[in-house]
Design a protein around this motif. Structure first.
Motif, mmCIF file in Angstrom:
data_model
loop_
_atom_site.group_PDB
_atom_site.id
_atom_site.type_symbol
_atom_site.label_atom_id
_atom_site.label_comp_id
_atom_site.label_asym_id
_atom_site.label_seq_id
_atom_site.Cartn_x
_atom_site.Cartn_y
_atom_site.Cartn_z
ATOM 1 N N SER A 275 -3.929 -10.287 31.518
ATOM 2 C CA SER A 275 -4.275 -8.831 31.754
ATOM 3 C C SER A 275 -5.630 -8.728 31.788
ATOM 4 C CB SER A 275 -3.819 -8.148 30.814
ATOM 5 O OG SER A 275 -3.745 -6.669 31.056
ATOM 6 N N GLY A 276 -6.080 -7.449 32.407
ATOM 7 C CA GLY A 276 -7.613 -7.301 32.368
ATOM 8 C C GLY A 276 -7.828 -7.339 33.939
ATOM 9 N N GLY A 277 -9.113 -6.629 34.362
ATOM 10 C CA GLY A 277 -9.421 -6.679 36.001
ATOM 11 C C GLY A 277 -9.216 -8.031 36.725
ATOM 12 N N VAL A 278 -9.693 -9.050 36.069
ATOM 13 C CA VAL A 278 -9.619 -10.476 36.582
ATOM 14 C C VAL A 278 -8.226 -11.002 36.828
ATOM 15 C CG1 VAL A 278 -10.424 -12.850 36.419
ATOM 16 C CG2 VAL A 278 -11.861 -10.981 35.678
ATOM 17 N N ALA A 279 -7.374 -10.476 36.260
ATOM 18 C CA ALA A 279 -5.948 -10.752 36.303
ATOM 19 C C ALA A 279 -5.567 -10.379 37.730
ATOM 20 C CB ALA A 279 -5.026 -10.143 35.350
ATOM 21 N N CYS A 280 -6.223 -9.360 38.337
ATOM 22 C CA CYS A 280 -6.014 -8.839 39.715
ATOM 23 C C CYS A 280 -6.352 -10.133 40.775
ATOM 24 C CB CYS A 280 -6.629 -7.816 40.344
ATOM 25 S SG CYS A 280 -6.569 -6.223 39.596
ATOM 26 N N ASN A 281 -6.923 -11.351 40.301
ATOM 27 C CA ASN A 281 -7.252 -12.185 41.214
ATOM 28 C C ASN A 281 -6.087 -13.183 41.742
ATOM 29 O OD1 ASN A 281 -8.352 -15.380 41.607
ATOM 30 N ND2 ASN A 281 -9.977 -13.815 42.314
ATOM 31 N N SER A 282 -5.974 -13.011 42.928
ATOM 32 C CA SER A 282 -4.893 -13.710 43.640
ATOM 33 C C SER A 282 -4.749 -15.092 43.561
ATOM 34 C CB SER A 282 -5.169 -13.637 45.362
ATOM 35 O OG SER A 282 -6.277 -14.065 45.626
ATOM 36 N N ARG A 283 -5.687 -15.663 43.477
ATOM 37 C CA ARG A 283 -5.870 -17.526 43.076
ATOM 38 C C ARG A 283 -5.134 -17.564 41.556
ATOM 39 N NH1 ARG A 283 -6.650 -22.392 45.667
ATOM 40 N NH2 ARG A 283 -6.195 -23.776 43.991
ATOM 41 N N LEU A 284 -5.873 -16.753 40.667
ATOM 42 C CA LEU A 284 -5.402 -16.810 39.026
ATOM 43 C C LEU A 284 -3.777 -16.540 39.209
ATOM 44 C CD1 LEU A 284 -6.096 -17.126 36.295
ATOM 45 C CD2 LEU A 284 -6.739 -14.763 36.080
ATOM 46 N N ARG A 285 -3.384 -15.533 39.792
ATOM 47 C CA ARG A 285 -1.997 -15.094 39.788
ATOM 48 C C ARG A 285 -1.178 -16.283 40.480
ATOM 49 N NH1 ARG A 285 -1.970 -9.222 38.712
ATOM 50 N NH2 ARG A 285 0.290 -9.077 39.249
ATOM 51 N N ALA A 286 -1.609 -16.838 41.421
ATOM 52 C CA ALA A 286 -0.624 -18.070 42.115
ATOM 53 C C ALA A 286 -0.676 -19.262 40.976
ATOM 54 C CB ALA A 286 -1.280 -18.421 43.348
ATOM 55 N N ASP A 287 -1.891 -19.514 40.538
ATOM 56 C CA ASP A 287 -2.121 -20.587 39.853
ATOM 57 C C ASP A 287 -1.314 -20.493 38.565
ATOM 58 O OD1 ASP A 287 -3.429 -22.020 41.441
ATOM 59 O OD2 ASP A 287 -5.264 -21.771 40.523
ATOM 60 N N ALA A 288 -1.357 -19.225 37.865
ATOM 61 C CA ALA A 288 -0.645 -19.107 36.730
ATOM 62 C C ALA A 288 0.933 -19.094 36.788
ATOM 63 C CB ALA A 288 -1.147 -17.531 36.056
ATOM 64 N N ALA A 289 1.428 -18.571 37.811
ATOM 65 C CA ALA A 289 2.754 -18.783 38.182
ATOM 66 C C ALA A 289 3.205 -20.105 38.212
ATOM 67 C CB ALA A 289 3.103 -17.816 39.292
ATOM 68 N N THR A 290 2.464 -21.068 38.927
ATOM 69 C CA THR A 290 3.041 -22.309 38.881
ATOM 70 C C THR A 290 2.943 -23.032 37.658
ATOM 71 O OG1 THR A 290 1.726 -22.226 41.120
ATOM 72 C CG2 THR A 290 2.220 -24.381 40.001
ATOM 73 N N MET A 291 1.660 -22.857 37.119
ATOM 74 C CA MET A 291 1.565 -23.535 35.435
ATOM 75 C C MET A 291 2.619 -23.239 34.576
ATOM 76 S SD MET A 291 0.141 -23.095 32.411
ATOM 77 C CE MET A 291 -1.203 -21.789 32.241
ATOM 78 N N ALA A 292 2.930 -21.729 34.318
ATOM 79 C CA ALA A 292 3.906 -21.133 33.549
ATOM 80 C C ALA A 292 5.366 -21.848 34.127
ATOM 81 C CB ALA A 292 4.111 -19.675 33.667
ATOM 82 N N ALA A 293 5.493 -21.826 35.388
ATOM 83 C CA ALA A 293 6.810 -22.474 35.681
ATOM 84 C C ALA A 293 6.839 -24.046 34.964
ATOM 85 C CB ALA A 293 7.095 -22.409 37.203
ATOM 86 N N ARG A 294 5.752 -24.535 35.356
ATOM 87 C CA ARG A 294 5.951 -26.046 34.840
ATOM 88 C C ARG A 294 6.080 -26.012 33.406
ATOM 89 N NH1 ARG A 294 0.818 -28.188 36.684
ATOM 90 N NH2 ARG A 294 1.464 -27.707 38.763
ATOM 91 N N GLN A 295 5.342 -25.293 32.540
ATOM 92 C CA GLN A 295 5.325 -25.134 31.180
ATOM 93 C C GLN A 295 6.687 -24.646 30.445
ATOM 94 O OE1 GLN A 295 3.127 -27.053 29.463
ATOM 95 N NE2 GLN A 295 2.164 -27.604 31.463
ATOM 96 N N GLY A 296 7.403 -24.127 31.271
ATOM 97 C CA GLY A 296 8.483 -23.528 30.881
ATOM 98 C C GLY A 296 8.169 -21.731 29.799
ATOM 99 N N LEU A 297 7.092 -21.443 30.252
ATOM 100 C CA LEU A 297 6.617 -20.232 29.863
ATOM 101 C C LEU A 297 6.755 -19.172 30.557
ATOM 102 C CD1 LEU A 297 2.732 -21.172 28.882
ATOM 103 C CD2 LEU A 297 4.565 -20.838 27.182
ATOM 104 N N ARG A 298 7.605 -17.996 30.152
ATOM 105 C CA ARG A 298 7.701 -16.860 30.823
ATOM 106 C C ARG A 298 6.127 -16.063 31.023
ATOM 107 N NH1 ARG A 298 11.151 -11.280 29.684
ATOM 108 N NH2 ARG A 298 10.352 -10.247 31.263
ATOM 109 N N LEU A 299 6.012 -15.791 32.366
ATOM 110 C CA LEU A 299 4.803 -15.196 32.476
ATOM 111 C C LEU A 299 4.723 -13.557 32.739
ATOM 112 C CD1 LEU A 299 1.886 -15.382 33.670
ATOM 113 C CD2 LEU A 299 2.709 -15.921 35.856
ATOM 114 N N ALA A 300 4.072 -12.877 32.222
ATOM 115 C CA ALA A 300 4.082 -11.417 32.400
ATOM 116 C C ALA A 300 2.751 -10.971 32.798
ATOM 117 C CB ALA A 300 4.374 -10.765 30.980
ATOM 118 N N LEU A 301 2.530 -10.666 34.218
ATOM 119 C CA LEU A 301 1.481 -10.202 34.856
ATOM 120 C C LEU A 301 1.633 -8.926 35.462
ATOM 121 C CD1 LEU A 301 0.564 -13.231 37.657
ATOM 122 C CD2 LEU A 301 -0.852 -12.179 35.961
ATOM 123 N N PRO A 302 0.836 -7.743 34.813
ATOM 124 C CA PRO A 302 1.006 -6.327 35.129
ATOM 125 C C PRO A 302 0.559 -6.309 36.740
ATOM 126 C CG PRO A 302 -0.433 -6.699 33.183
ATOM 127 C CD PRO A 302 -0.109 -7.926 33.995
#
Ligand code: KG4
Ligand code: ZN
Length: 340
Positions: A275-302
Motif C-alpha cells: 500500500s501507499g502511493g508507489v503501490a500504484c506502480n504497474s511494474r510493482l503490481r505485476a511483479d508482486a502478483a508473480t512473486m506472491a503466486a510463486r511463494q503461496g502468499l495471498r496478495l492484497a493490493l488496494p
C-alpha cells in the motif's frame, strides 16, 4: 457504522464516507482535491503552500463527500482523521475541522495513524485476509516493511536507510523534466518503452543488516543525464527517456520485493499487503502478483485510488479503533509513532 474519514497529511486534501458492514468496509464516497498545480512548478511539496491549500479545500471536500454519499452530518456514527505523521500545517487543517464538526454535532471522534490508514486500504478488497501478513508501505515519505498480526498492529521489520522509493520516482521525473508528481509519469514512460536502458546496480550493505537504499538511484540518474544531457530535454515520447524510466522502475520493483520471500518464511506470514502511493506502480503490481503466486502468499493490493493518500483508508482504520473520549485535548503530531 457510517464513518467520515479525513486526510491531509501531505498534499492531498481528501474526505470519504465509508460504511463498515459485517462483510467489511464499503466506500460510499471519496473526494480528493489535488494540489499538483500548486506544487508542480517547484517539483515537490512546499509545506506552507500545502497547509494554505488545505485550509481552502477542507470545507468543500467534506461537503462533497457527504453529498456524494447522500448522507448528512446527523447520519455519521464517527469521524476519523489523520493525526500524524505528516506536515504539521497540513495535518492541522482536517484535524481542527474534524474536532470542530465533532464537537458541534456530538459525533464520536478518533485520531488515526497515517500508516494504519494505508494498511486498512487493503481491507476494502480483502476484508477476510489471513494474518500474520507482511506489509510493504511505499510512498513519497515511507519505504517500510512491517509484520502485522491484525488490522491495527504494525511491527517494523526493515526500512530504507535514506530516500523513500517514491522520492526516487519524483526526483527522476524532475531530472528528466517530465513533471510532477513523478511516479505516475515515470510509470507511463516505462510502459511505453520498447527496451530498457542499462540496469541500475543494487546497493551493497557492508554491515549485513536487512534494509533498502534508494539514494544511489538518484545519483545514478544524475550521472546518466550528465553523460547525455539530451535526456533532460527529450521528454516522455523519447525512446531513451522511456528506456531509462523502465530500468528505474524494474530496479525499484525488484529491490522492494527481494526481501519478501525470506521474511515471509521467517515470520510464518501467509499474506502480503502492499500500500501507499508507489503501490500504484504497474511494474510493482505485476511483479508482486508473480512473486506472491510463486511463494503461496495471498496478495492484497488496494485499487490505485485507495493506495495514494485518501480519506477512505483513514475511515476504515478509524472504524476499528476505540473512539477518543477527550478529542478536544488531542493535537496533530508531525512525528506520531505507531502505538502512541
Ligand atoms: O501515499 P502517497 O499518496 O503520499 C505519501 O504519503 O507520500 O504517495 C505519493 C507517492 C509519490 O512519490 C508518487 O510519485 C508516488 O507515490 N506514486 C507512484 C505512482 N503513483 C504515485 N510511484 C510510482 N508509480 C506510480 N504509478
Ligand atoms: Zn501516505
Amino acid at each position: 457504522m457510517i464513518i467520515l474519514g479525513l486526510e491531509s497529511s501531505c498534499d492531498d486534501c481528501s474526505a470519504a464516507v465509508v460504511e463498515e458492514t459485517p462483510a467489511g468496509p464499503v466506500v460510499r464516497s471519496l473526494v480528493r482535491e489535488s494540489q499538483d498545480a500548486i506544487h508542480g512548478p517547484f517539483g515537490g511539496v512546499v509545506p506552507e503552500l500545502a497547509a494554505r491549500g488545505h485550509l481552502l479545500q477542507v470545507r468543500s471536500v467534506i461537503a462533497g463527500a457527504l453529498a456524494e454519499a447522500g448522507v448528512g452530518l446527523r447520519d455519521l456514527d464517527r469521524i476519523a482523521v489523520t493525526r500524524g505523521p505528516g506536515l504539521v500545517g497540513s495535518l492541522l487543517a482536517t484535524f481542527s475541522a474534524s474536532k470542530a464538526v465533532a464537537w458541534r454535532h456530538g459525533i464520536p471522534w478518533v485520531g488515526v495513524h497515517h500508516l494504519l490508514g494505508h494498511l486498512n486500504a487493503a481491507r476494502f478488497s480483502a476484508p477476510d485476509l489471513a494474518f500474520p501478513a507482511l506489509v510493504l508501505l511505499v510512498s513519497g515519505g515511507h519505504t517500510h516493511l512491517y509484520l502485522a498480526q491484525g488490522w491495527t498492529s504494525l511491527h517494523l521489520l526493515q526500512k530504507t536507510r535514506d530516500d523513500a522509493a517514491g522520492e526516487a520516482f519524483d526526483k527522476t521525473a524532475r531530472m528528466l523534466n517530465l513533471g510532477y508528481p513523478g511516479g505516475p509519469l515515470v510509470d507511463a514512460c516505462a510502459r511505453a518503452a520498447t527496451r530498457a536502458a542499462e540496469p541500475f546496480t543494487p546497493p551493497r550493505f557492508r554491515d549485513g543488516k536487512a534494509s533498502w537504499s534508494f539514494s544511489g538511484l538518484k545519483t545514478g540518474v544524475k550521472l546518466r543525464v550528465e553523460r547525455n544531457p539530451r535526456l533532460a530535454e527529450a521528454g516522455a515520447t523519447d525512446a531513451d527517456v522511456q528506456g531509462l524510466c523502465r530500468s528505474l522502475q524494474e530496479a525499484i520493483s525488484a529491490w522492494l520485493l527481494k526481501p519478501i520471500p525470506d521474511l515471509a518464511q521467517e515470520h510464518g506470514a501467509c499474506s502480503l499487503i502492499i500500500s501507499g502511493g508507489v503501490a500504484c506502480n504497474s511494474r510493482l503490481r505485476a511483479d508482486a502478483a508473480t512473486m506472491a503466486a510463486r511463494q503461496g502468499l495471498r496478495l492484497a493490493l488496494p485499487e490505485p485510488r485507495l493506495c495514494t493518500d485518501n480519506g477512505a483508508m483513514i475511515a476504515a482504520a478509524g472504524a476499528l479503533l476505540a473512539a477518543d473520549s477527550e478529542p478536544w485535548s488531542q493535537n496533530a503530531d508531525a512525528d506520531l509513532k505507531l502505538g502512541a
